[in-house]
Scaffold this motif. Structure first.
Motif, PDB file in Angstrom:
ATOM      1  N   VAL A 285      30.439 -14.699  30.219  1.00  0.00           N
ATOM      2  CA  VAL A 285      29.249 -14.613  29.367  1.00  0.00           C
ATOM      3  C   VAL A 285      28.208 -15.666  29.706  1.00  0.00           C
ATOM      4  CG1 VAL A 285      30.516 -13.543  27.469  1.00  0.00           C
ATOM      5  CG2 VAL A 285      30.319 -16.037  27.551  1.00  0.00           C
ATOM      6  N   GLU A 286      28.581 -16.696  30.438  1.00  0.00           N
ATOM      7  CA  GLU A 286      27.626 -17.739  30.790  1.00  0.00           C
ATOM      8  C   GLU A 286      26.853 -17.412  32.070  1.00  0.00           C
ATOM      9  OE1 GLU A 286      29.956 -21.282  30.982  1.00  0.00           O
ATOM     10  OE2 GLU A 286      29.916 -21.586  28.803  1.00  0.00           O
ATOM     11  N   ALA A 287      27.158 -16.271  32.696  1.00  0.00           N
ATOM     12  CA  ALA A 287      26.566 -15.939  33.996  1.00  0.00           C
ATOM     13  C   ALA A 287      25.722 -14.673  33.924  1.00  0.00           C
ATOM     14  CB  ALA A 287      27.660 -15.791  35.049  1.00  0.00           C
ATOM     15  N   ARG A 288      24.813 -14.628  32.977  1.00  0.00           N
ATOM     16  CA  ARG A 288      23.833 -13.539  32.868  1.00  0.00           C
ATOM     17  C   ARG A 288      24.467 -12.152  32.802  1.00  0.00           C
ATOM     18  NH1 ARG A 288      18.495 -15.078  36.508  1.00  0.00           N
ATOM     19  NH2 ARG A 288      18.057 -17.080  35.499  1.00  0.00           N
ATOM     20  N   PRO A 289      25.038 -11.797  31.668  1.00  0.00           N
ATOM     21  CA  PRO A 289      25.479 -10.415  31.481  1.00  0.00           C
ATOM     22  C   PRO A 289      24.313  -9.448  31.692  1.00  0.00           C
ATOM     23  CG  PRO A 289      26.293 -11.834  29.717  1.00  0.00           C
ATOM     24  CD  PRO A 289      25.304 -12.651  30.491  1.00  0.00           C
ATOM     25  N   PHE A 290      24.625  -8.211  32.064  1.00  0.00           N
ATOM     26  CA  PHE A 290      23.566  -7.249  32.370  1.00  0.00           C
ATOM     27  C   PHE A 290      23.893  -5.889  31.753  1.00  0.00           C
ATOM     28  CE2 PHE A 290      26.658  -7.213  35.807  1.00  0.00           C
ATOM     29  CZ  PHE A 290      26.886  -5.874  36.041  1.00  0.00           C
ATOM     30  N   MET A 291      22.817  -5.171  31.403  1.00  0.00           N
ATOM     31  CA  MET A 291      22.968  -3.824  30.862  1.00  0.00           C
ATOM     32  C   MET A 291      23.182  -2.838  32.000  1.00  0.00           C
ATOM     33  SD  MET A 291      22.980  -1.821  28.158  1.00  0.00           S
ATOM     34  CE  MET A 291      22.090  -2.527  26.741  1.00  0.00           C
ATOM     35  N   ALA A 292      24.148  -1.945  31.832  1.00  0.00           N
ATOM     36  CA  ALA A 292      24.458  -0.938  32.851  1.00  0.00           C
ATOM     37  C   ALA A 292      24.552   0.425  32.180  1.00  0.00           C
ATOM     38  CB  ALA A 292      25.771  -1.284  33.547  1.00  0.00           C
ATOM     39  N   LYS A 293      23.636   1.330  32.555  1.00  0.00           N
ATOM     40  CA  LYS A 293      23.655   2.684  32.005  1.00  0.00           C
ATOM     41  C   LYS A 293      24.239   3.694  32.978  1.00  0.00           C
ATOM     42  CE  LYS A 293      20.106   2.873  28.454  1.00  0.00           C
ATOM     43  NZ  LYS A 293      18.985   3.694  27.933  1.00  0.00           N
ATOM     44  N   HIS A 294      24.051   3.449  34.254  1.00  0.00           N
ATOM     45  CA  HIS A 294      24.440   4.444  35.245  1.00  0.00           C
ATOM     46  C   HIS A 294      25.940   4.383  35.525  1.00  0.00           C
ATOM     47  CE1 HIS A 294      20.089   3.721  36.086  1.00  0.00           C
ATOM     48  NE2 HIS A 294      20.108   5.031  36.033  1.00  0.00           N
ATOM     49  N   VAL A 295      26.450   5.484  36.020  1.00  0.00           N
ATOM     50  CA  VAL A 295      27.868   5.571  36.362  1.00  0.00           C
ATOM     51  C   VAL A 295      28.158   4.639  37.535  1.00  0.00           C
ATOM     52  CG1 VAL A 295      29.716   7.107  37.096  1.00  0.00           C
ATOM     53  CG2 VAL A 295      27.938   7.951  35.549  1.00  0.00           C
ATOM     54  N   PRO A 296      29.092   3.692  37.396  1.00  0.00           N
ATOM     55  CA  PRO A 296      29.338   2.740  38.485  1.00  0.00           C
ATOM     56  C   PRO A 296      30.087   3.381  39.643  1.00  0.00           C
ATOM     57  CG  PRO A 296      30.835   2.311  36.668  1.00  0.00           C
ATOM     58  CD  PRO A 296      29.873   3.365  36.188  1.00  0.00           C
ATOM     59  N   PRO A 297      29.909   2.854  40.849  1.00  0.00           N
ATOM     60  CA  PRO A 297      30.675   3.358  41.995  1.00  0.00           C
ATOM     61  C   PRO A 297      32.172   3.228  41.734  1.00  0.00           C
ATOM     62  CG  PRO A 297      28.915   1.882  42.711  1.00  0.00           C
ATOM     63  CD  PRO A 297      28.987   1.760  41.224  1.00  0.00           C
ATOM     64  N   GLY A 298      32.927   4.192  42.246  1.00  0.00           N
ATOM     65  CA  GLY A 298      34.371   4.129  42.097  1.00  0.00           C
ATOM     66  C   GLY A 298      34.892   4.625  40.764  1.00  0.00           C
ATOM     67  N   THR A 299      34.021   5.213  39.949  1.00  0.00           N
ATOM     68  CA  THR A 299      34.463   5.737  38.660  1.00  0.00           C
ATOM     69  C   THR A 299      35.499   6.839  38.876  1.00  0.00           C
ATOM     70  OG1 THR A 299      32.360   5.231  37.600  1.00  0.00           O
ATOM     71  CG2 THR A 299      33.709   6.928  36.572  1.00  0.00           C
ATOM     72  N   PRO A 300      36.662   6.761  38.221  1.00  0.00           N
ATOM     73  CA  PRO A 300      37.683   7.806  38.408  1.00  0.00           C
ATOM     74  C   PRO A 300      37.164   9.181  38.001  1.00  0.00           C
ATOM     75  CG  PRO A 300      38.599   5.890  37.262  1.00  0.00           C
ATOM     76  CD  PRO A 300      37.114   5.681  37.318  1.00  0.00           C
ATOM     77  N   ASP A 301      37.697  10.222  38.639  1.00  0.00           N
ATOM     78  CA  ASP A 301      37.192  11.566  38.346  1.00  0.00           C
ATOM     79  C   ASP A 301      37.600  12.056  36.972  1.00  0.00           C
ATOM     80  OD1 ASP A 301      39.892  12.102  38.768  1.00  0.00           O
ATOM     81  OD2 ASP A 301      39.576  13.288  40.585  1.00  0.00           O
ATOM     82  N   TRP A 302      38.529  11.357  36.308  1.00  0.00           N
ATOM     83  CA  TRP A 302      38.932  11.775  34.963  1.00  0.00           C
ATOM     84  C   TRP A 302      38.044  11.171  33.864  1.00  0.00           C
ATOM     85  CZ3 TRP A 302      40.151   7.193  32.712  1.00  0.00           C
ATOM     86  CH2 TRP A 302      40.761   6.202  33.493  1.00  0.00           C
ATOM     87  N   VAL A 303      37.128  10.283  34.233  1.00  0.00           N
ATOM     88  CA  VAL A 303      36.180   9.739  33.258  1.00  0.00           C
ATOM     89  C   VAL A 303      35.089  10.775  32.995  1.00  0.00           C
ATOM     90  CG1 VAL A 303      34.395   7.978  32.914  1.00  0.00           C
ATOM     91  CG2 VAL A 303      36.631   7.324  33.820  1.00  0.00           C
ATOM     92  N   THR A 304      34.807  11.038  31.739  1.00  0.00           N
ATOM     93  CA  THR A 304      33.766  12.003  31.376  1.00  0.00           C
ATOM     94  C   THR A 304      32.394  11.439  31.719  1.00  0.00           C
ATOM     95  OG1 THR A 304      35.114  12.925  29.588  1.00  0.00           O
ATOM     96  CG2 THR A 304      32.725  13.317  29.490  1.00  0.00           C
TER      97      THR A 304
END
Length: 297
Positions: free
Chosen positions: A60-79
């Motif tokens: 938390v001390e190293a600039r958390p960031f907002m992420a909306k897009h699907v990240p690389p490597g997302t398993p195919d079972w994730v909706t």
């Protein structure tokens, strides 16, 4: 790396000893354990809502960031679903539908989970209204509680039951369940009530955005009802110095708040609160509790 099978899905859990909250010594493994412990209460509030994550892979001390897009490597079972943007184009976003997806996200150091006020596929049809009460120093959550009680009574006059939760940061959220209603209409109604609150409580409330107006008062943020906006989900951790949680509270707790610390809940408190109270925001999920805006929409 630890391979864990959850509900038939294999999740690769990595660097579980990584400290993400240095002030508390709270590790990624603790984050995963926390989300597993509240999943039964949390998942119904995430279901069918595209998720935005606040990630803090370096802590938390190293600039958390907002992420909306699907990240690389997302398993195919994730909706994953296509979600419209203001410009008419679409983005692919994760929808957290089950425990494996929740723990997969926790392993990404997705500390915060944010969702809109509507569910797919009904984009822009809000099933809840929200006010985000943000105190301007020296005001605190104590002042937010006074404003929340005013909003509760005002909503009740329009036939809308309301519920409260901490933001997990400095403020408070007031929510009301709705029959699916156009988000623009909900946002307009919420803005009218925010202006009304500022008119009746001018020394306590401000409904305008500029921070220079907020000193010692509570900003009633109504804008999170717009269909493009999101709010911290119930039971989400926050990327603050300590692992505090956006926690549902009773109206008695709101009325009894005398010090800011009275409504601060670290992750370790949530299991016992759920044992004691159950999900205090469960009524938001009950269609029989849902109300209509006073103009009938």
């Amino acid at each position: 790396m630890t391979n864990t099978v959850v509900e038939g899905r294999t999740i690769d859990l990595t660097r579980l000893d990584k400290v993400l909250y240095p002030d508390a010594g709270f590790t990624k493994g603790d984050v995963v354990d926390y989300y597993a412990s509240v999943a039964d209460a949390l998942l119904p509030h995430l279901r069918d809502r595209p998720a935005s994550f606040v990630r803090a892979p370096r802590g938390v001390e190293a600039r958390p960031f907002m992420a909306k897009h699907v990240p690389p490597g997302t398993p195919d079972w994730v909706t994953v679903r296509e979600v419209h943007r203001v410009d008419g184009k679409t983005d692919r976003q994760v929808v957290v539908q089950d425990l494996p997806t929740l723990l997969w996200a926790a392993n990404l150091a997705a500390l915060e989970l944010h969702t809109p006020q509507w569910r797919l596929p009904a984009e822009g049809k809000a099933d809840r209204l929200v006010f985000d009460l943000d105190p301007g120093a020296p005001a605190t959550v104590v002042e937010c509680c006074a404003v929340a009680r005013w909003l509760r009574d005002r909503l009740e006059r329009d036939g809308l039951p309301s519920y409260a939760k901490t933001s997990g940061s400095k403020g408070l959220h007031v929510l009301a369940p709705l029959r699916p209603t156009d988000s623009e209409a909900v946002a307009g109604y919420a803005e009218r009530l925010a202006r009304e609150a500022a008119g009746e409580l001018p020394d306590l409330v401000v409904h305008q955005v500029p921070r220079r107006l907020r000193g010692g008062r509570v900003f009633v943020d109504h804008s999170q009802n717009l269909w493009t906006r999101t709010t911290a989900a119930p039971y989400t951790l926050r990327a603050r110095p300590r692992p505090t949680v956006s926690t549902p509270v009773t109206w008695d707790e709101v009325a009894g708040c005398e010090q800011p610390g009275d409504l601060v809940f670290p992750a370790g408190d949530l299991a016992s609160r759920l044992d004691r109270h159950g999900d205090l925001l469960g009524p938001l999920l009950d269609p029989s509790r849902a109300g209509r805006l006073p103009d009938g929409r």
